[in-house]
Design a protein around this motif. Structure first.
Motif, PDB file in Angstrom:
ATOM      1  N   ARG A   1      12.862   1.148 -11.101  1.00 40.14           N
ATOM      2  CA  ARG A   1      13.422   2.596 -11.360  1.00 40.14           C
ATOM      3  C   ARG A   1      12.215   3.432 -11.093  1.00 40.14           C
ATOM      4  O   ARG A   1      11.785   4.349 -11.997  1.00 40.14           O
ATOM      5  CB  ARG A   1      13.690   2.921 -12.843  1.00 40.14           C
ATOM      6  CG  ARG A   1      15.068   1.999 -13.339  1.00 40.14           C
ATOM      7  CD  ARG A   1      15.497   2.281 -14.729  1.00 40.14           C
ATOM      8  NE  ARG A   1      16.394   1.565 -15.209  1.00 40.14           N
ATOM      9  CZ  ARG A   1      17.703   1.811 -15.291  1.00 40.14           C
ATOM     10  NH1 ARG A   1      17.896   3.015 -15.005  1.00 40.14           N
ATOM     11  NH2 ARG A   1      18.591   1.008 -15.513  1.00 40.14           N
ATOM     12  N   ALA A   2      11.339   3.368  -9.963  1.00 41.36           N
ATOM     13  CA  ALA A   2      10.403   4.118  -9.595  1.00 41.36           C
ATOM     14  C   ALA A   2      11.149   5.285  -8.938  1.00 41.36           C
ATOM     15  O   ALA A   2      12.322   5.286  -8.690  1.00 41.36           O
ATOM     16  CB  ALA A   2       9.527   3.287  -8.228  1.00 41.36           C
ATOM     17  N   HIS A   3      10.529   6.371  -8.630  1.00 47.01           N
ATOM     18  CA  HIS A   3      10.855   7.595  -8.292  1.00 47.01           C
ATOM     19  C   HIS A   3      11.339   7.862  -6.803  1.00 47.01           C
ATOM     20  O   HIS A   3      12.067   8.574  -6.554  1.00 47.01           O
ATOM     21  CB  HIS A   3      10.053   8.682  -8.716  1.00 47.01           C
ATOM     22  CG  HIS A   3       9.685   8.826 -10.164  1.00 47.01           C
ATOM     23  ND1 HIS A   3       8.767   7.971 -10.829  1.00 47.01           N
ATOM     24  CD2 HIS A   3      10.487   9.408 -11.352  1.00 47.01           C
ATOM     25  CE1 HIS A   3       9.111   7.981 -12.240  1.00 47.01           C
ATOM     26  NE2 HIS A   3       9.945   9.075 -12.518  1.00 47.01           N
ATOM     27  N   MET A   4      10.539   7.045  -6.213  1.00 48.89           N
ATOM     28  CA  MET A   4      10.739   7.072  -4.771  1.00 48.89           C
ATOM     29  C   MET A   4      10.455   6.070  -3.730  1.00 48.89           C
ATOM     30  O   MET A   4       9.147   5.511  -4.380  1.00 48.89           O
ATOM     31  CB  MET A   4      10.658   8.480  -3.854  1.00 48.89           C
ATOM     32  CG  MET A   4       9.125   8.935  -3.804  1.00 48.89           C
ATOM     33  SD  MET A   4       8.386   8.474  -2.173  1.00 48.89           S
ATOM     34  CE  MET A   4       9.036   9.586  -1.032  1.00 48.89           C
ATOM     35  N   ALA A   5      10.886   5.686  -2.645  1.00 49.68           N
ATOM     36  CA  ALA A   5      10.323   4.612  -1.893  1.00 49.68           C
ATOM     37  C   ALA A   5      10.186   5.301  -0.239  1.00 49.68           C
ATOM     38  O   ALA A   5      10.986   6.089   0.136  1.00 49.68           O
ATOM     39  CB  ALA A   5      11.164   3.781  -1.995  1.00 49.68           C
ATOM     40  N   VAL A   6       8.976   4.915   0.157  1.00 53.00           N
ATOM     41  CA  VAL A   6       9.065   5.222   1.763  1.00 53.00           C
ATOM     42  C   VAL A   6       8.632   3.980   2.620  1.00 53.00           C
ATOM     43  O   VAL A   6       7.688   3.152   2.103  1.00 53.00           O
ATOM     44  CB  VAL A   6       8.111   6.546   2.013  1.00 53.00           C
ATOM     45  CG1 VAL A   6       6.797   6.003   1.207  1.00 53.00           C
ATOM     46  CG2 VAL A   6       7.882   6.851   3.212  1.00 53.00           C
ATOM     47  N   GLN A   7       9.150   3.865   3.707  1.00 58.29           N
ATOM     48  CA  GLN A   7       8.865   2.733   4.710  1.00 58.29           C
ATOM     49  C   GLN A   7       7.885   3.189   5.704  1.00 58.29           C
ATOM     50  O   GLN A   7       7.530   4.373   6.107  1.00 58.29           O
ATOM     51  CB  GLN A   7      10.044   2.086   5.418  1.00 58.29           C
ATOM     52  CG  GLN A   7       9.967   0.847   6.143  1.00 58.29           C
ATOM     53  CD  GLN A   7       9.421   1.119   7.668  1.00 58.29           C
ATOM     54  OE1 GLN A   7       9.361   2.429   8.086  1.00 58.29           O
ATOM     55  NE2 GLN A   7       8.472   0.175   7.942  1.00 58.29           N
ATOM     56  N   GLY A   8       6.766   2.323   6.197  1.00 54.15           N
ATOM     57  CA  GLY A   8       5.728   2.671   7.108  1.00 54.15           C
ATOM     58  C   GLY A   8       4.765   1.693   7.204  1.00 54.15           C
ATOM     59  O   GLY A   8       4.571   0.601   6.330  1.00 54.15           O
ATOM     60  N   ASP A   9       4.059   1.768   8.132  1.00 58.99           N
ATOM     61  CA  ASP A   9       2.805   0.807   8.390  1.00 58.99           C
ATOM     62  C   ASP A   9       1.726   1.406   8.038  1.00 58.99           C
ATOM     63  O   ASP A   9       1.153   2.496   8.795  1.00 58.99           O
ATOM     64  CB  ASP A   9       2.933   0.427  10.031  1.00 58.99           C
ATOM     65  CG  ASP A   9       1.850  -0.472  10.235  1.00 58.99           C
ATOM     66  OD1 ASP A   9       0.970  -0.715   9.628  1.00 58.99           O
ATOM     67  OD2 ASP A   9       1.965  -1.319  11.235  1.00 58.99           O
ATOM     68  N   VAL A  10       0.948   1.145   6.847  1.00 59.19           N
ATOM     69  CA  VAL A  10      -0.435   1.703   6.634  1.00 59.19           C
ATOM     70  C   VAL A  10      -1.562   1.681   7.811  1.00 59.19           C
ATOM     71  O   VAL A  10      -2.106   2.622   7.671  1.00 59.19           O
ATOM     72  CB  VAL A  10      -0.994   1.133   5.264  1.00 59.19           C
ATOM     73  CG1 VAL A  10      -0.164   1.374   4.205  1.00 59.19           C
ATOM     74  CG2 VAL A  10      -1.534  -0.279   5.612  1.00 59.19           C
ATOM     75  N   ALA A  11      -1.254   0.839   8.657  1.00 57.34           N
ATOM     76  CA  ALA A  11      -2.113   0.695   9.862  1.00 57.34           C
ATOM     77  C   ALA A  11      -2.207   1.714  10.890  1.00 57.34           C
ATOM     78  O   ALA A  11      -2.866   1.859  11.910  1.00 57.34           O
ATOM     79  CB  ALA A  11      -2.369  -0.635  10.483  1.00 57.34           C
ATOM     80  N   VAL A  12      -0.884   2.198  10.954  1.00 52.93           N
ATOM     81  CA  VAL A  12      -0.459   3.313  12.183  1.00 52.93           C
ATOM     82  C   VAL A  12      -0.705   4.931  11.457  1.00 52.93           C
ATOM     83  O   VAL A  12       0.030   4.963  10.431  1.00 52.93           O
ATOM     84  CB  VAL A  12       1.041   3.186  12.406  1.00 52.93           C
ATOM     85  CG1 VAL A  12       1.077   4.320  13.386  1.00 52.93           C
ATOM     86  CG2 VAL A  12       1.166   2.005  13.056  1.00 52.93           C
ATOM     87  N   GLU A  13      -1.582   5.543  12.008  1.00 49.11           N
ATOM     88  CA  GLU A  13      -1.980   6.827  11.432  1.00 49.11           C
ATOM     89  C   GLU A  13      -0.940   7.854  11.310  1.00 49.11           C
ATOM     90  O   GLU A  13      -0.852   8.373   9.954  1.00 49.11           O
ATOM     91  CB  GLU A  13      -3.173   7.514  12.306  1.00 49.11           C
ATOM     92  CG  GLU A  13      -3.640   8.726  11.797  1.00 49.11           C
ATOM     93  CD  GLU A  13      -5.035   9.319  12.370  1.00 49.11           C
ATOM     94  OE1 GLU A  13      -5.298   8.805  13.331  1.00 49.11           O
ATOM     95  OE2 GLU A  13      -5.548  10.201  11.642  1.00 49.11           O
TER      96      GLU A  13
END
Ligand SMILES: NC(=O)c1ccc[n+]([C@@H]2O[C@H](COP(=O)([O-])OP(=O)(O)OC[C@H]3O[C@@H](n4cnc5c(N)ncnc54)[C@H](O)[C@@H]3O)[C@@H](O)[C@H]2O)c1
Length: 265
Positions: free
Chosen positions: A54-66
């Motif tokens: 029950r986190a408030h939001m989620a986001v997908q992405g690659d931390v190594a890509v600026e």
């Protein structure tokens, strides 16, 4: 100051939040009343983790890509109304082969996800925190960043770099009320380590005998250390790389701990 750690009104972004140490820390932050955004490369698992905890939001992405790192920070800040806490837990393991056998691509990827990813997320969030003149960032180094492990040069160099980045950012941002610390976990029972145990890359018995507390860590034990550093209980702590390793780094004798314990006893 409250006698309990309480993150009411604090907004947190946890990278690598779909699994392992990141997920355990996100859960603990939620239990302590923080508003939490999860960021992860795995778009399916990060949504499942968001729903499970029950986190408030989620986001997908690659931390190594600026562009991804900037987007994840700005989407989290927009959704939560700002950011006060960052836990940089995204990371991948390496191939456990010596440098002369390692490919450039793999070396760069391990290094980029750990060090470059931590830098990109910290810089994007740090810009907001410097502006608002408060914030707390906790990075994830490793015992492999404090001691040399053969076959782990990419991971070790990245994790050592995270330690140095942590100290440098603490010095740069202290005057703005932004603290930056790191934990340096020892062997912790996460999917990353279970995979290495399954492939017999690690010998659990050897790790237990080499560790003064004689066991591997639970993810919750990393979460508790990270949450302490994120919280006001650590209000005068910055620039620290805290080993959370069951005494692993304290031990320096030849032979394993159990053997010495028994022969000395
Ligand atoms: N498990 C250990 O024993 C141990 C020891 C020392 C340090 N660490 C560090 O702790 C952190 C968490 O590791 P864990 O053991 O919980 O692993 P894990 O594999 O359980 O979790 C890592 C998470 O990071 C995500 N991730 C990987 N690459 C990413 C990327 N490029 N962008 C965004 N997300 C990405 C994965 O999808 C996964 O959900 C890592 O930085 C790891 O190096 C782990």
């Amino acid at each position: 100051m409250s006698l309990q750690i309480d993150f009411s009104g604090r907004r947190a972004l946890v990278t690598g939040g779909a699994s392992g140490i990141g997920a355990a820390t996100a859960k603990l932050l939620l239990e302590l009343n923080a508003t939490v955004a999860l960021a992860d490369l795995d778009g399916v698992r990060v949504l499942e983790a968001r729903d499970d905890m029950r986190a408030h939001m989620a986001v997908q992405g690659d931390v190594a890509v600026e562009s991804d790192a900037k987007r994840m920070v700005s989407e989290a800040a927009d959704a939560l109304g700002g950011l006060d806490l960052i836990f940089n837990a995204a990371g991948i393991g390496d191939d456990l082969v010596p440098l002369h056998e390692q490919s450039t691509e793999r070396w760069r990827r391990v290094f980029d996800v750990s060090l470059w990813g931590t830098l990109l997320i910290s810089r994007a969030a740090g810009r907001l925190m410097v502006e608002q003149r408060s914030g707390s960032i906790v990075n994830v180094s490793s015992i492999v960043g404090l001691h040399a492990f053969p076959g782990r040069s990419a991971y070790g160099v990245a994790k050592a770099g995270i330690g140095h980045l942590t100290k440098t950012l603490a010095c740069e941002w202290g005057e703005y009320g932004v603290r930056v610390n790191a934990i340096a976990p020892g062997y912790t029972k996460t999917p990353m380590v279970k995979d290495l145990l399954d492939r017999k890359v690690f010998d659990p018995g050897l790790i237990e005998r080499r560790t003064p507390l004689a066991r591997m860590a639970e993810t919750e034990e990393m979460a508790k250390a990270a949450v302490f550093l994120l919280s006001d209980w650590a209000s005068y702590v910055t620039g620290v790389v805290l080993p959370v390793d069951g005494g692993w780094g304290a031990y320096g004798a030849a032979g394993d701990v159990v053997k010495i314990r028994h022969t000395e006893g």
